[in-house]
Design a protein around this motif. Structure first.
Motif, short mmCIF file in Angstrom:
data_model
loop_
_atom_site.label_atom_id
_atom_site.label_comp_id
_atom_site.label_asym_id
_atom_site.label_seq_id
_atom_site.Cartn_x
_atom_site.Cartn_y
_atom_site.Cartn_z
N ASP A 95 0.84 -1.20 0.00
CA ASP A 95 0.00 0.00 0.00
C ASP A 95 0.88 1.25 0.00
O ASP A 95 1.45 1.62 1.03
CB ASP A 95 -0.89 -0.02 1.25
CG ASP A 95 -1.81 1.19 1.29
OD1 ASP A 95 -1.65 2.09 0.43
OD2 ASP A 95 -2.69 1.23 2.17
N PRO A 96 0.98 1.92 -1.17
CA PRO A 96 1.90 3.08 -1.25
C PRO A 96 1.41 4.27 -0.45
O PRO A 96 2.15 5.24 -0.29
CB PRO A 96 1.92 3.39 -2.75
CG PRO A 96 0.65 2.85 -3.27
CD PRO A 96 0.27 1.69 -2.43
N THR A 97 0.18 4.23 0.05
CA THR A 97 -0.30 5.40 0.81
C THR A 97 0.12 5.35 2.27
O THR A 97 0.00 6.33 3.00
CB THR A 97 -1.83 5.50 0.75
OG1 THR A 97 -2.36 4.31 1.35
CG2 THR A 97 -2.33 5.64 -0.68
N LEU A 98 0.62 4.18 2.74
CA LEU A 98 1.07 4.09 4.14
C LEU A 98 2.37 4.88 4.33
O LEU A 98 3.20 4.90 3.42
CB LEU A 98 1.33 2.63 4.52
CG LEU A 98 0.10 1.75 4.72
CD1 LEU A 98 0.55 0.33 5.06
CD2 LEU A 98 -0.76 2.30 5.84
N PRO A 99 2.57 5.55 5.49
CA PRO A 99 3.83 6.27 5.70
C PRO A 99 5.01 5.29 5.78
O PRO A 99 4.84 4.16 6.22
CB PRO A 99 3.62 6.99 7.04
CG PRO A 99 2.49 6.29 7.69
CD PRO A 99 1.66 5.64 6.64
N GLY A 100 6.18 5.73 5.34
CA GLY A 100 7.36 4.87 5.39
C GLY A 100 7.84 4.65 6.82
O GLY A 100 7.44 5.39 7.73
N ALA A 101 8.68 3.63 7.00
CA ALA A 101 9.24 3.37 8.34
C ALA A 101 10.15 4.55 8.70
O ALA A 101 10.95 4.97 7.87
CB ALA A 101 10.03 2.08 8.33
#
Ligand code: FA5
Length: 345
Positions: A95-101
């Motif tokens: 899911d590209p909309t999740l914030p990165g780590a």
């Protein structure tokens, strides 16, 4: 301002870009408008036959179109690339909309912070910054510093020796850099040398087997104890942001004559109470830095004319200054590699 013809080209191109559903379609729009025989190319080609008063405007229009259409094509290319990636990874639940780590942010070790600060202060006073080997020759660590093999001062500097070479040891202080500096620099000079030192010590809250010192050495004609005191006061004012009283007590080191222990009035309590505090062990003075005038024999060992030149040297206990600076009560934290401690700085 674009002419109506140029506006029409722009609008048509942007519509083509928006409608391009894959990279091939986008490349075709690129060719149609920006290629050599494309619409913009034709404007450029027409310049040479145009009346002189129109040439400038045609050139400007062609450049403006290139920029607008080129920018839109690049943007669309990025978007198509991202869409392709999402489609490709959709089956893995990406899911590209999740914030990165979040990135783990590190911080500089307190010793590094203070070392850099001191380097800045001493550089501004015209000191060169030198480095020396941690695995040192006996000659540099002892002999050339006027501490021959049978000298009792060697007992204070018990260290770790390298197997197989009786002349190699872990340096017990930064003073060997004095000899290396004397051998390589032409007086007059001023230099500091921060670095790690090692001693075979019984480790406790104020003694480590691995710790940091910073050597200082100034050599020139007519250098006196007055210059030493001036340099020490200036650097302490910079570190503690105010003038601090200092005192010199006699101290013995075979490589200086006369030798001193420099104490500084405790910056944590002395102005508030004459009774002292735990940092200065209720004395209101903190022992900070052995120092003295370079022994003529040391100058001679380093190949410097002791008749012509004099110098002063100091050996700041850098680890202890770091402890003072940050209120650290146990030196073992510094080399302990415990992130819970290090993350506080
Ligand atoms: C020396 O090492 C001399 N080389 C200093 C010197 C340089 C004198 C130039 C004159 C001219 P000393 O052994 O006292 O001196 O150590 C200097 C400082 O290093 C001490 O004041 C202390 O702050 C620090 N130090 C010494 N041993 C340890 C240790 N085991 N752990 C932490 N700090 C130490």
């Amino acid at each position: 301002m674009l002419s109506p013809e140029a506006e029409a080209i722009r609008d048509e191109a942007l519509a083509g870009v928006a409608a391009a559903s894959d990279v091939a379609a986008l490349a075709s729009v690129d060719r149609t408008f920006l290629g050599k025989d494309g619409a913009v190319g034709q404007i450029l080609a027409s310049i040479k036959d145009a009346p002189p008063e129109k040439r400038k405007q045609l050139g400007q229009e062609a450049n403006a179109l290139k920029q607008v259409i080129g920018g839109a094509i690049e943007e669309r290319r990025e978007a198509l690339r991202a869409e392709a990636l999402v489609a490709e990874r959709a089956s893995d639940g990406f899911d590209p909309t999740l914030p990165g780590a979040p990135l783990q942010r590190g911080s500089l070790h307190p010793v590094t912070q203070v070392t850099r600060e001191l380097q800045g202060i001493f550089s501004s006073m015209g000191y060169a910054i030198l480095d020396g080997p941690e695995v040192e020759l006996d000659d540099y660590n002892f002999e050339a510093l006027n501490i021959p093999a049978d000298h009792p001062a060697r007992e204070m500097y018990d260290t770790f020796w390298c197997k197989g070479d009786a002349n190699l040891l872990l340096r017990t202080h930064t003073s060997p850099v004095q000899i290396r500096a004397l051998e390589t620099l032409e007086p007059p000079f001023r230099a500091i040398a921060p670095g790690r030192c090692f001693r075979n010590e019984t480790v406790d809250a104020s003694h480590e087997h691995t710790f940091h010192q910073m050597e200082g050495l100034v050599v020139g004609e007519g250098i006196t104890v007055g210059h030493l005191i001036g340099a020490m006061k200036t650097f302490l004012r910079e570190v503690f942001r105010r003038d601090l009283e200092i005192r010199l007590r006699p101290g013995f080191f075979p490589f200086v004559e006369p030798g001193f222990e420099l104490d500084v009035r405790c910056p944590f309590c002395a102005e508030k109470t004459p009774r002292g505090c735990s940092v200065c062990k209720r004395t209101t003075w903190i022992e900070l830095c052995p120092c003295g005038m370079v022994h003529p024999r040391v100058l001679a060992f380093g190949g410097v004319d002791a008749e012509k030149y004099t110098g002063f040297a100091f050996g700041l206990g850098l680890s202890r200054l770091v402890m003072l600076r940050f209120g650290i009560d146990d030196i073992r934290h510094l080399m302990g590699a415990d992130l819970r401690f290090l993350e506080q700085f």
